[in-house]
Motif scaffolding. Structure first.
Motif, PDB file in Angstrom:
ATOM      1  N   GLY A   5      -9.474   4.614 -13.345  1.00 50.15           N
ATOM      2  CA  GLY A   5      -8.833   4.547 -12.037  1.00 50.15           C
ATOM      3  C   GLY A   5      -8.506   5.928 -11.507  1.00 50.15           C
ATOM      4  O   GLY A   5      -9.003   6.954 -11.973  1.00 50.15           O
ATOM      5  N   SER A   6      -7.620   5.946 -10.514  1.00 51.49           N
ATOM      6  CA  SER A   6      -7.236   7.198  -9.871  1.00 51.49           C
ATOM      7  C   SER A   6      -6.399   8.057 -10.816  1.00 51.49           C
ATOM      8  O   SER A   6      -5.885   7.588 -11.841  1.00 51.49           O
ATOM      9  N   GLU A   7      -6.267   9.328 -10.422  1.00 52.31           N
ATOM     10  CA  GLU A   7      -5.467  10.251 -11.229  1.00 52.31           C
ATOM     11  C   GLU A   7      -4.020   9.787 -11.287  1.00 52.31           C
ATOM     12  O   GLU A   7      -3.377   9.858 -12.339  1.00 52.31           O
ATOM     13  N   PRO A  79      -3.074   5.062  -3.933  1.00 49.62           N
ATOM     14  CA  PRO A  79      -3.500   5.560  -5.252  1.00 49.62           C
ATOM     15  C   PRO A  79      -3.936   7.014  -5.245  1.00 49.62           C
ATOM     16  O   PRO A  79      -3.946   7.670  -6.285  1.00 49.62           O
ATOM     17  N   GLY A  80      -4.284   7.541  -4.078  1.00 46.98           N
ATOM     18  CA  GLY A  80      -4.747   8.921  -4.013  1.00 46.98           C
ATOM     19  C   GLY A  80      -3.648   9.921  -3.815  1.00 46.98           C
ATOM     20  O   GLY A  80      -3.891  11.132  -3.832  1.00 46.98           O
ATOM     21  N   ASP A 101      -5.574  -0.310  -9.086  1.00 52.35           N
ATOM     22  CA  ASP A 101      -4.794   0.915  -9.122  1.00 52.35           C
ATOM     23  C   ASP A 101      -3.427   0.720  -8.464  1.00 52.35           C
ATOM     24  O   ASP A 101      -2.402   1.181  -8.976  1.00 52.35           O
TER      25      ASP A 101
END
Length: 464
Positions: A5-7, A79-80, A101
């Protein structure tokens, strides 16, 4: 199931132990699989959660208004955005649904997050309709809190976590929900623009019950069990209380509010030791029920509908001097839910006297003789709450509807740890009836009866 998934999602997963991460990541698939097969909203959203699927999955536990608020919050998670979770830019209900996410970040922030991370979630959940905004009004926060507390109460009932309380034989729960919501909201410090993230962060940090209730709704509503950790405890145990014979003044939200104010918080059982509905309107009987009980909670309803009382941190003693300590407090339940702690001005915490010619006879808390913050006359049926402008001991205003009030209902709850039984090497057969039944002794003392066996018994040995 890898961390693809995202960071931000991977950062949030690091807050959980390795054995907990599959539970957090697997919840999304579990919820997705619980939706009705072939439902139109499921077909349209594919690998994302729609409001319909979420409602189908948790609607039997969480009331629909709170499910809608949670879904709105899930949609607001960005999520970003590595610096934080909910962005607020898309807090309207999304047709695209909720991603894995977003779900993981939401779970991490509600279950393991800081006040800073929970603030945007509360902001999003408080905006139940309309375009997203940078702040909300206090009225919007109250509406959110009402849905949140209603969800908590429903979960406590649905999951069987009432700890011996009987919600059907207690006070008006919807009224209690509104009173607790107003009390929690009164702790807000909004700016001229309303309640923004900074305001909500400060509030969540100072009012732990906001996070506690959110954690309860998420962990119990979504059935998330992490490493054997039990859900938050919100009610003390209730024991030795006859629910079939009466309806008590307390409701579940009021117990949820009062319990954490006590020294023992949730650990000590609550036991109803006196009620006018069960034991009649007798000052002597009330006092007999209070003695040798440890700390007690006195609850009063006057004939005008106001409900109020006081917490006595120590055992009551019949004597013409003040007693107690700084842990005592006065409180109101209706029309407002508030607690008034000691001010340090004096030590007039508790007073209990009877059969005196020169001193007031009755029960008092705070203030001074004939001008108590809370007073019940020994004749029973009458009392006063005098505080102009405030009670010197507790800083409380007038608790009752009128300064001199008439009693409607009185309850006394023992709320401390059970007293240690007195040891006697000779056994109970050698004891006087005054040892065996302290209530008998108390009643005899108050009625002026001579305790003939007192001088005949051997003195108790003092502990080293």
């Amino acid at each position: 199931m890898g961390n693809t998934g995202s960071e931000l999602m991977n950062q949030r997963l690091d807050r959980f132990r390795p054995e907990e991460r599959p539970v957090i990541q697997g919840l999304f698939d579990r919820l997705l699989g619980s939706g009705p097969s072939g439902a139109p909203d499921r077909a349209q959203t594919g690998n994302s959660l729609s409001l319909g699927i979420l409602q189908s999955a948790v609607g039997s536990v969480i009331p629909a208004p709170m499910v809608q608020r949670i879904y709105r919050c899930l949609c607001s998670v960005d999520p970003g955005q590595v610096s934080g979770g909910a962005s607020g830019k898309s807090s309207s209900v999304s047709a695209a649904g909720v991603s894995r996410d977003q779900m993981v970040i939401f779970l991490a922030d509600t279950l393991r997050g800081t006040a800073e991370e929970r603030a945007p979630l509360v902001l999003a959940m408080s905006q139940n309709q309309g375009p997203p905004a940078a702040s909300v009004s206090c009225d919007q926060v109250i509406q959110f809190l009402q849905d949140l507390i209603e969800a908590v109460v429903q979960i406590l009932v649905h999951r069987g976590r009432l700890q011996g309380w009987n919600s059907e034989r207690m006070g008006d729960t919807p009224a209690g929900v509104k009173l607790l919501s107003e009390q929690m909201c009164s702790e807000l410090k909004p700016s001229d623009e309303g309640c923004d993230r900074s305001c909500l962060e400060d509030w969540i940090f100072r009012v732990p019950s906001v996070s506690l209730y959110l954690e309860m709704v998420v962990s119990e509503g979504f059935n998330v069990s992490l490493g054997g950790r039990s859900a938050p405890t919100l009610l003390p145990p209730c024991t030795d209380t006859s629910w079939k014979e009466q309806r008590c003044l307390l409701d579940l939200p009021t117990v949820m509010f009062l319990a954490p104010q006590l020294p023992d918080r949730y650990s000590a059982p609550w036991r109803l030791v006196f009620s006018t509905k069960l034991h009649g309107e007798s000052f002597t009987r009330m006092v007999a029920g209070m003695l040798k009980r440890g700390s007690t909670l006195l609850l009063i309803k006057d004939t005008k509908g106001h409900v109020f009382g006081g917490f006595a941190a120590q055992d009551w003693e019949i004597k013409p001097q003040f007693q107690g300590d700084s842990r005592c407090f006065l409180f109101t339940v209706s029309p407002r839910l508030r607690v008034y702690n000691t001010t340090g001005y004096n030590q007039h915490f508790m007073y209990l006297n009877q059969n005196q010619q020169t001193m007031p006879n009755g029960l008092g808390m705070g203030g001074q003789h004939n001008y108590f913050g809370l007073w019940l006359d020994c004749d029973f049926g009458r009392g006063h709450s005098r505080a102009k402008p405030k009670c010197t001991t507790y800083g409380s205003p007038q608790l009752s509807a009128e300064e001199d009030f008439t009693l409607d209902t009185v309850e006394v709850w023992a709320v401390g740890k059970l007293p240690e039984p007195e040891e006697d090497e000779e056994g109970p057969s050698k004891k006087s009836i005054l040892n065996i039944d302290p209530e008998v002794q108390a009643i005899m003392e108050m009625t002026g009866k001579t305790l003939h066996s007192q001088g005949l018994r051997e003195p108790e040995e003092e502990e080293d």
